[in-house]
Design a protein around this motif. Structure first.
Motif, short mmCIF file in Angstrom:
data_model
loop_
_atom_site.label_atom_id
_atom_site.label_comp_id
_atom_site.label_asym_id
_atom_site.label_seq_id
_atom_site.Cartn_x
_atom_site.Cartn_y
_atom_site.Cartn_z
N VAL A 94 23.23 42.14 24.42
CA VAL A 94 23.83 43.47 24.33
C VAL A 94 25.13 43.52 25.14
O VAL A 94 26.17 43.97 24.67
N ASN A 95 25.06 43.04 26.36
CA ASN A 95 26.20 43.19 27.28
C ASN A 95 27.41 42.34 26.90
O ASN A 95 28.55 42.79 27.02
N GLN A 96 27.18 41.10 26.48
CA GLN A 96 28.28 40.17 26.24
C GLN A 96 28.85 40.39 24.84
O GLN A 96 28.68 39.57 23.94
N SER A 97 29.55 41.49 24.69
CA SER A 97 30.05 41.91 23.38
C SER A 97 31.30 42.75 23.56
O SER A 97 31.46 43.43 24.57
N ALA A 98 32.17 42.71 22.57
CA ALA A 98 33.36 43.57 22.60
C ALA A 98 32.99 45.03 22.39
O ALA A 98 33.83 45.92 22.59
N SER A 99 31.75 45.30 22.01
CA SER A 99 31.26 46.68 21.91
C SER A 99 30.03 46.86 22.80
O SER A 99 29.16 47.68 22.54
N GLY A 100 29.95 46.08 23.90
CA GLY A 100 28.77 46.08 24.74
C GLY A 100 28.45 47.42 25.37
O GLY A 100 27.29 47.85 25.42
N THR A 101 29.46 48.13 25.88
CA THR A 101 29.20 49.42 26.51
C THR A 101 28.67 50.42 25.49
O THR A 101 27.75 51.20 25.79
N ASP A 102 29.23 50.40 24.28
CA ASP A 102 28.72 51.29 23.24
C ASP A 102 27.29 50.94 22.86
O ASP A 102 26.48 51.82 22.55
N LYS A 103 26.96 49.65 22.87
CA LYS A 103 25.57 49.25 22.59
C LYS A 103 24.62 49.85 23.63
O LYS A 103 23.55 50.38 23.30
N VAL A 104 25.02 49.75 24.89
CA VAL A 104 24.19 50.30 25.97
C VAL A 104 24.00 51.80 25.77
O VAL A 104 22.88 52.32 25.87
N ASN A 105 25.07 52.51 25.47
CA ASN A 105 24.94 53.96 25.30
C ASN A 105 24.19 54.33 24.04
O ASN A 105 23.50 55.37 24.00
N ALA A 106 24.27 53.52 22.99
CA ALA A 106 23.48 53.78 21.79
C ALA A 106 21.99 53.70 22.10
O ALA A 106 21.19 54.49 21.59
N ILE A 107 21.62 52.74 22.95
CA ILE A 107 20.22 52.62 23.38
C ILE A 107 19.82 53.81 24.24
O ILE A 107 18.77 54.44 24.02
N ILE A 108 20.64 54.12 25.24
CA ILE A 108 20.33 55.23 26.15
C ILE A 108 20.23 56.54 25.37
O ILE A 108 19.36 57.39 25.67
N ASN A 109 21.09 56.74 24.38
CA ASN A 109 21.04 57.96 23.58
C ASN A 109 19.65 58.20 23.01
O ASN A 109 19.15 59.35 23.00
N CYS A 110 19.00 57.16 22.53
CA CYS A 110 17.68 57.31 21.92
C CYS A 110 16.63 57.71 22.95
O CYS A 110 15.71 58.48 22.64
N HIS A 111 16.79 57.20 24.16
CA HIS A 111 15.83 57.57 25.21
C HIS A 111 16.09 58.97 25.73
O HIS A 111 15.14 59.72 26.01
N LEU A 112 17.35 59.35 25.86
CA LEU A 112 17.64 60.73 26.27
C LEU A 112 17.15 61.73 25.23
O LEU A 112 16.60 62.78 25.58
N ALA A 113 17.34 61.42 23.96
CA ALA A 113 16.98 62.36 22.89
C ALA A 113 15.48 62.63 22.87
O ALA A 113 15.05 63.72 22.46
N THR A 114 14.68 61.66 23.30
CA THR A 114 13.23 61.81 23.27
C THR A 114 12.66 62.11 24.66
O THR A 114 11.43 62.23 24.80
N GLY A 115 13.52 62.21 25.67
CA GLY A 115 13.04 62.44 27.04
C GLY A 115 12.24 61.28 27.58
O GLY A 115 11.51 61.43 28.57
N ARG A 116 12.40 60.12 26.99
CA ARG A 116 11.63 58.94 27.42
C ARG A 116 12.43 58.17 28.47
O ARG A 116 12.96 57.09 28.21
#
Length: 906
Positions: free
Chosen positions: A298-320
């Motif tokens: 996930v991290n070693q990517s030209a879109s790595g930060t967006d990948k991290v936030n895409a993951i976090i978005n799913c956890h925030l949306a569900t309160g998990r």
């Protein structure tokens, strides 16, 4: 008189490898060896160790060590070396300004080392040109955390991975890269079989051994995958509207960005079948206790930060998030990547999780340090830093504890930059690395086992590294080296007498004007004193306020003598943005590119570490995969005319590498995986960093090491060779003859794979040159029809080694041949056997090592299975011990068993 066993002193310390942060018990023995065992009381590993950790005792020798300072390659004393460093840096600053100098550090440094270096550069020199190889490891995770949470906070703990009902492993070959955490998950699943594991990876790695679902994602498909998941969660009514409403902002914008990612679009972007996507989305939707673990994929990517936030978005949306068994979990690659973050190790951070961009933070840190200045703007990130060196803007560079001429992308350009730099200082443990060759001044640093300080693991747990060996030669701790240079530059505030004094200042800064406004606070560990610091148990931060018992933080299990407190963040909000709310981040997948012939992916293998300066010393660790390889799919290999064990050339617009072909069905077609570890000291043609592109994430600056566009072709070799040698081969000396050289340590000597593009005109002469003994006795065999030649080489009746040459990859019982190096003269094979390259029937060849922990070979396992002695991984473990320690070889054992079953039914 006491027995040796009674006088042995057991020392509790921490493993120097990955970010798991395992506790280790080290016991120096009277014979100079060191016993290594897992610490059963350490809450990261509870006594478990991986193959690398188990072999730590085999890596402590001094034969490769840098033991004295040098200038221009000539030995000098410390005062002369330190004066040269201080005066040269001062001269560069005086003439060109503070931004003309830079430090490049390492996640191998201890927190105390990192702290002093950052204080010197940011608070006294006044520049933020101090970055670290952790930029290559987890910078995108840091950036994603800060965008979402307002701070670089890992919300959860390792126990969440055991308590979850669903563990999603994305971009993480946990079984090989973080084996002890993998074993904790595997053990939890064995107890609760209903627990589900999803692995998202272009390759079917060893981690898939415990997976219920494997998603073979296309490179950089992660943002689309998790945008699609966010959309699905909303459609299915699985969001936590109360949590979103009370504790977050930006949900509508993030959902709008995800709206177009319906199932068909996600399938097209990721290359994953719709049925598999539906299975994953439904599983995540209906499973409340879900953890998403992510790492370098996930991290070693030209879109790595967006990948991290895409993951976090799913956890925030569900309160998990922040509750047991729930949350996004970044697992770091290096032992102290987290500790480096705590002291501002990255060029865009200040100490104690404060921000360079924040004027109040700058004033606070400057006031605490009493420094004459403070860095006012972010410094150069790793790739930018070496580009600035190449451009001549950096006049003096200090590299500590890392080998960027191998590990950086576009690594040959890094070498050229160092060659052109007016002044390069390297502090290291090893005398000869690809990077030390460019040093004007070399400074001998303390190594693991000699160092004293702290590291912080991936779950925010601070543990002690304690010394159990004396400092060899003139080696010094890194923090002391930095402090000495600072004093010589005329700076005050660097009069530390011990690592404990540095830690105390670090702890006090963390709580300075904090009062809960910052996540990182270990003020409760200030004032420990020398004895309290020495006895400090593993402690998870935050530790706010005063601690009355300096040996133990609050919530201590006093009987076990270890901390049981496990803090989590954000279950009830409390984010570190000014409004206390988390931020959803609207992300878009990167624009699709024209598909390259191949996507080149780099990473780790099970038994090696970074650039092999430590693990390359262990014969046991080198036995599993003794040479570099390129893992590619059978369809690609057939199309390119590449057979198993052929050599292949991997090339990009930056450089080329030649490695061995590993043809499998585990790889996604169009992708090739090449390990990052091999260097000019072990395999000069295999430095994959020279091939990797320097593209990086625009937010984090982390290089995209998983997705270089390149080509693969068969390397046409006129001859191939395999050799066993008593002494380390001189790979430079034989370079004009052998284009491909890959050396690996063995018990009793070395093994060497060879190949040349041009015909070998004088094979006996090459043998003499290879073994470095003109007066040696050579016993030869030549098969003109097959075109093979074989040589056994002796000197004064002792075996020096053997060389096997062939027009094709050499067919030799390698493990058996290697074993001859460690046998005394009367026990070794006959000369006829040596020339044949195989043993008699009564001396079976164990085959290539599968289990490094116990040295069990593939032939031993296959023979046991064929005899009916074992039909399961567990039965093999019971009979041979294989797979019963770190468990990283269990998938290979299972494959051997399955292959034997298929053969039996044919």
């Amino acid at each position: 008189m006491k027995h040796a066993e009674e006088t042995a002193r057991e020392v509790k310390t921490t493993c120097p490898y990955c970010g798991v942060g395992c506790g280790v018990l080290a016991t120096p023995r009277p014979d100079g060896s060191v016993g290594i065992a897992g610490d059963p009381d350490h809450p990261a590993n509870f006594g478990r160790l991986c193959s690398k950790g188990s072999a730590l005792g085999e890596t402590l020798g001094l034969e490769e060590r840098l033991l004295h300072p040098t200038i221009g390659g000539e030995r000098c004393d410390w005062d002369t070396a330190l004066d040269r460093v201080a005066t040269t840096f001062q001269a560069a600053i005086a003439e060109h300004g503070p931004h003309s100098v830079a430090f490049y550090l390492s996640g191998q440094l201890l927190t105390e080392d990192y702290y002093v270096a950052n204080k010197l550069m940011k608070g006294f020199i006044g520049s933020a040109n101090i970055d670290t190889n952790s930029r290559l490891c987890m910078a995108s995770s840091v950036a994603g955390h800060k965008r979402a949470f307002g701070s670089d906070t890992v919300p959860g703990t390792y126990s969440d991975l055991e308590e979850a009902d669903l563990v999603v492993l994305t971009g993480s070959n946990l079984a090989w890269c973080h084996p002890v955490v993998y074993q904790r998950i595997a053990a939890a699943k064995a107890v609760r079989p209903q627990m589900k594991i999803v692995v998202i990876d272009p390759r079917r790695t060893a981690t898939c051994e415990i997976a219920d679902l494997h998603l073979p994602i296309r490179a950089d498909g992660d943002v689309a995958l998790f945008c699609g998941l966010l959309r699905h969660l909303v459609e299915e009514g699985a969001t936590d509207e109360v949590y979103v409403g009370e504790h977050t902002t930006g949900f509508a914008e993030a959902l709008a960005a995800a709206e177009r990612w319906r199932l068909s679009a996600v399938a097209e972007a990721t290359g994953i079948a719709k049925s598999a996507l539906t299975a994953f989305y439904d599983l995540f939707t209906r499973t409340g206790k879900a953890v998403t673990v992510y790492s370098q994929g996930v991290n070693q990517s030209a879109s790595g930060t967006d990948k991290v936030n895409a993951i976090i978005n799913c956890h925030l949306a569900t309160g998990r998030i922040g509750r047991p068994g729930m949350g996004p979990f970044s697992i770091t690659g290096q032992p102290n990547a987290m500790g480096g973050r705590e002291v501002g190790g990255l060029s865009n951070m200040l100490a104690a999780h404060m921000s360079i961009e924040d004027a109040a933070d700058r004033e606070r840190v400057q006031a605490f340090w009493g420094s004459p200045t403070i860095a006012a703007t972010p410094g150069l990130k790793a790739v930018e830093l070496f580009e600035a060196v190449a451009a001549g803007r950096i006049k003096a560079l200090w590299i500590a504890g890392t080998n960027p001429v191998v590990s950086m992308p576009d690594a040959d350009a890094v070498g050229r930059a160092l060659a052109a730099c007016p002044f390069v200082v390297v502090s290291d443990v090893i005398a000869r690395t690809d990077t030390t060759a460019y040093a004007d001044v070399l400074l001998p640093a303390a190594a693991w086992g000699e160092k004293n300080g702290t590291v912080t693991n991936s779950e925010r747990r601070i543990s002690r590294q304690r010394p159990f060996l004396p400092l060899p030669g003139e080696a010094r701790p890194d923090w002391a080296i930095f402090a000495s240079v600072a004093r010589r530059m005329g700076f005050f505030g660097f009069e530390y007498g011990s690592a404990g004094e540095v830690f105390d200042e670090h702890a006090r800064l963390s709580s300075y004007e904090n009062a809960g406004s910052r996540d990182f606070d270990i003020g409760g560990l200030a004032g420990l004193g020398a004895s309290g610091y020495d006895l400090m148990a593993p402690t998870q931060w935050p530790v706010r306020g005063a601690v009355r018992d300096p040996v133990r933080a609050p919530a201590t299990d006093r009987q076990a003598g270890r901390h049981t407190q496990e803090t989590r963040f954000f279950a009830e909000g409390g984010y570190f943005h000014a409004d206390g709310r988390a931020r959803f981040v609207a992300v878009e997948p990167p624009a699709s590119k024209t598909a390259p012939l191949f996507t080149i992916n780099t990473g780790r293998v099970r038994d090696q570490w970074h650039t092999m300066t430590r693990t390359g010393l262990s014969a046991r660790l080198s036995a599993h995969m003794p040479e570099p390889f390129a893992e590619l799919h059978g369809e690609d290999a057939a199309r390119l005319g590449i057979a198993p064990a052929d050599l292949v050339e991997i090339a990009s617009s930056h450089g080329r590498a030649v490695v061995r072909a590993l043809v499998t069905d585990r790889q996604r077609p169009g992708n090739v995986f090449v390990p990052m570890h091999w260097t000019a000291r072990f395999a000069p043609s295999a430095r994959i960093g020279a091939v990797a592109h320097a593209e990086r994430d625009p937010v984090s600056g982390q290089p995209a090491l998983k997705s270089t566009s390149g080509t693969v072709r068969r390397f046409s070799a006129a001859w191939h060779g395999f050799a066993i040698l008593k002494h380390r081969p001189d790979l430079e000396a034989i370079a004009p003859i052998a284009d491909y050289r890959a050396a690996a340590r063995t018990d009793g000597g070395w093994r060497l794979e060879l190949a040349g593009a041009r015909a070998l005109s004088d094979a006996p002469g090459f043998a003499r040159e290879l073994f470095g003994q003109p007066a040696a006795e050579i016993v030869a065999y030549r098969d003109r029809r097959a075109g093979t030649e074989r040589f056994a080489v002796f000197f004064e009746g002792e075996l020096l080694g053997a060389l096997y040459l062939s027009p094709e990859p050499v067919s030799v019982a390698r493990s058996w041949a290697v074993s001859q190096l460690s046998l005394a003269g009367g026990q070794g094979a006959s000369r006829a056997e040596l020339l044949a390259g195989r043993s008699r029937a009564d001396r079976p060849d164990p085959g290539a090592v599968v289990c490094s922990c116990f040295g069990v070979g593939i032939n031993e396992i296959a023979a046991l299975v064929a005899s009916g002695g074992a039909a399961s991984v567990e039965a093999v473990g019971k009979a041979l011990n294989a797979g019963t320690n770190c468990g990283s070889c269990r998938s290979e054992i299972r494959a051997i068993i399955e292959a034997a079953c298929v053969e039996a039914t044919v």
